[in-house]
Design an enzyme around this catalytic site. Structure first.
Site, PDB file in Angstrom:
ATOM      1  N   LYS A 129      -2.559   6.433   5.491  1.00 42.45           N
ATOM      2  CA  LYS A 129      -3.530   6.236   6.566  1.00 42.45           C
ATOM      3  C   LYS A 129      -3.917   4.760   6.677  1.00 42.45           C
ATOM      4  O   LYS A 129      -3.998   4.201   7.773  1.00 42.45           O
ATOM      5  CB  LYS A 129      -4.769   7.100   6.328  1.00 42.45           C
ATOM      6  CG  LYS A 129      -4.514   8.591   6.497  1.00 42.45           C
ATOM      7  CD  LYS A 129      -5.794   9.393   6.335  1.00 42.45           C
ATOM      8  CE  LYS A 129      -5.551  10.876   6.554  1.00 42.45           C
ATOM      9  NZ  LYS A 129      -6.791  11.667   6.399  1.00 42.45           N
ATOM     10  N   ASP A 152      -7.877  -4.817  -0.119  1.00 46.29           N
ATOM     11  CA  ASP A 152      -8.783  -3.987  -0.915  1.00 46.29           C
ATOM     12  C   ASP A 152     -10.070  -3.885  -0.124  1.00 46.29           C
ATOM     13  O   ASP A 152     -10.580  -4.896   0.379  1.00 46.29           O
ATOM     14  CB  ASP A 152      -9.045  -4.576  -2.297  1.00 46.29           C
ATOM     15  CG  ASP A 152      -9.768  -3.572  -3.191  1.00 46.29           C
ATOM     16  OD1 ASP A 152      -9.333  -2.403  -3.239  1.00 46.29           O
ATOM     17  OD2 ASP A 152     -10.770  -3.941  -3.834  1.00 46.29           O
ATOM     18  N   SER A 153     -10.558  -2.695   0.013  1.00 44.27           N
ATOM     19  CA  SER A 153     -11.688  -2.490   0.905  1.00 44.27           C
ATOM     20  C   SER A 153     -12.601  -1.412   0.364  1.00 44.27           C
ATOM     21  O   SER A 153     -12.237  -0.639  -0.523  1.00 44.27           O
ATOM     22  CB  SER A 153     -11.203  -2.110   2.311  1.00 44.27           C
ATOM     23  OG  SER A 153     -10.344  -0.979   2.246  1.00 44.27           O
ATOM     24  N   SER A 189       0.841  -1.199   0.000  1.00 48.98           N
ATOM     25  CA  SER A 189       0.000   0.000   0.000  1.00 48.98           C
ATOM     26  C   SER A 189       0.872   1.243   0.000  1.00 48.98           C
ATOM     27  O   SER A 189       1.981   1.232   0.542  1.00 48.98           O
ATOM     28  CB  SER A 189      -0.912   0.015   1.228  1.00 48.98           C
ATOM     29  OG  SER A 189      -1.697   1.190   1.274  1.00 48.98           O
ATOM     30  N   ARG A 190       0.352   2.305  -0.625  1.00 46.43           N
ATOM     31  CA  ARG A 190       0.973   3.628  -0.542  1.00 46.43           C
ATOM     32  C   ARG A 190       0.078   4.621   0.201  1.00 46.43           C
ATOM     33  O   ARG A 190       0.445   5.772   0.383  1.00 46.43           O
ATOM     34  CB  ARG A 190       1.280   4.161  -1.946  1.00 46.43           C
ATOM     35  CG  ARG A 190       2.305   3.333  -2.701  1.00 46.43           C
ATOM     36  CD  ARG A 190       2.720   3.997  -3.993  1.00 46.43           C
ATOM     37  NE  ARG A 190       3.546   3.115  -4.785  1.00 46.43           N
ATOM     38  CZ  ARG A 190       4.841   2.909  -4.581  1.00 46.43           C
ATOM     39  NH1 ARG A 190       5.447   3.526  -3.583  1.00 46.43           N
ATOM     40  NH2 ARG A 190       5.529   2.085  -5.345  1.00 46.43           N
ATOM     41  N   ASN A 191      -1.112   4.186   0.567  1.00 41.03           N
ATOM     42  CA  ASN A 191      -2.037   5.018   1.331  1.00 41.03           C
ATOM     43  C   ASN A 191      -1.560   5.053   2.778  1.00 41.03           C
ATOM     44  O   ASN A 191      -1.691   4.073   3.518  1.00 41.03           O
ATOM     45  CB  ASN A 191      -3.450   4.433   1.232  1.00 41.03           C
ATOM     46  CG  ASN A 191      -4.494   5.253   1.968  1.00 41.03           C
ATOM     47  OD1 ASN A 191      -4.238   5.822   3.020  1.00 41.03           O
ATOM     48  ND2 ASN A 191      -5.696   5.295   1.418  1.00 41.03           N
ATOM     49  N   PHE A 193     -10.415   8.004   7.314  1.00 44.95           N
ATOM     50  CA  PHE A 193     -10.327   8.367   5.906  1.00 44.95           C
ATOM     51  C   PHE A 193     -11.469   7.693   5.165  1.00 44.95           C
ATOM     52  O   PHE A 193     -12.276   6.978   5.760  1.00 44.95           O
ATOM     53  CB  PHE A 193      -8.966   7.948   5.325  1.00 44.95           C
ATOM     54  CG  PHE A 193      -8.662   6.473   5.453  1.00 44.95           C
ATOM     55  CD1 PHE A 193      -8.909   5.610   4.400  1.00 44.95           C
ATOM     56  CD2 PHE A 193      -8.126   5.958   6.626  1.00 44.95           C
ATOM     57  CE1 PHE A 193      -8.634   4.252   4.519  1.00 44.95           C
ATOM     58  CE2 PHE A 193      -7.832   4.607   6.753  1.00 44.95           C
ATOM     59  CZ  PHE A 193      -8.088   3.754   5.691  1.00 44.95           C
TER      60      PHE A 193
END
Length: 208
Positions: free
Chosen positions: A15, A76-77, A11-13, A158
């Site tokens: 949060k 993935d959500s 992931s790069r997110n 978020f």
């Protein structure tokens, strides 16, 4: 076979990454060191084109493992609203047309549900988590039921956190954005998915 010391969180997110790291760290996986996509050599990441959360999570984990050789976990959500037939679903992050526009996505969803009565505003946060290593592929799903609020409340989290009121003891009708991080971590869809994934992660941490 060498001791597995690194687990790549694909992931790069930041949060989402922080939330995943908190949950995994709290599980006490002492045999694994968590790294993110920001810590590895960049590679071409496949778009989220799957029909299900599971499809997307597995594709991301496979890509990360193939590119780095590190055991990789991907999530993935999204949000499924009953009144919209389960949408936005896998389109959650780009529901308003622009990827990652949390304010736009939230505003559009509220507009689409403006005439929906309270008793029909049920929804669920869904997380699919996939683990891919040299010896295994595991995919699990966590679901956090609740309802959609009529307006945003709270400043934490978020995505759709400010309009999702989760079911759960002691949460007092607050949105996810109003919960403390520790409360969210104890109930969330990602926590539920990672709990199901934990046996495979513990095996990975112990493997030599």
């Amino acid at each position: 076979m060498a001791l597995v010391t690194k687990l790549l969180v694909a992931s790069r997110n930041w949060k989402k990454l922080a939330e995943l790291r908190r949950v995994l760290d709290n599980a006490g996986l002492s045999g694994l060191t968590l790294v993110s996509l920001n810590d590895v050599v960049p590679f071409d990441e496949a778009p989220e084109a799957g029909a299900t959360f599971e499809d997307n999570a597995l594709a991301k984990a496979r890509d990360a493992f193939a590119a780095t050789g590190l055991a990789s976990v991907a999530d993935d959500s999204g949000l499924e609203a009953a009144a919209l037939g389960g949408m936005p679903g896998v389109l959650s992050a780009r529901w308003s047309g622009s990827y990652g526009d949390d304010a736009g996505n939230t505003a559009l969803l509220l507009a689409q549900l403006c005439d929906v009565p309270d008793e029909r505003r049920s929804a669920a946060f869904v997380s699919a988590c996939a683990l891919v290593s040299e010896s295994d592929e595991v995919v699990v799903r966590g679901v956090w039921p609740g309802t959609i609020a009529r307006e945003p409340r709270g400043y934490g989290g978020f995505g759709y956190d400010s309009i999702f009121i989760p079911d759960g003891p002691g949460l007092g009708g607050r949105t996810v954005a109003q919960l403390r991080p520790a409360e969210k971590d104890a109930f969330s869809h990602r926590f539920r998915a990672l709990t199901l994934l934990m046996p495979a992660l513990r095996v990975l941490a112990m493997r030599t």
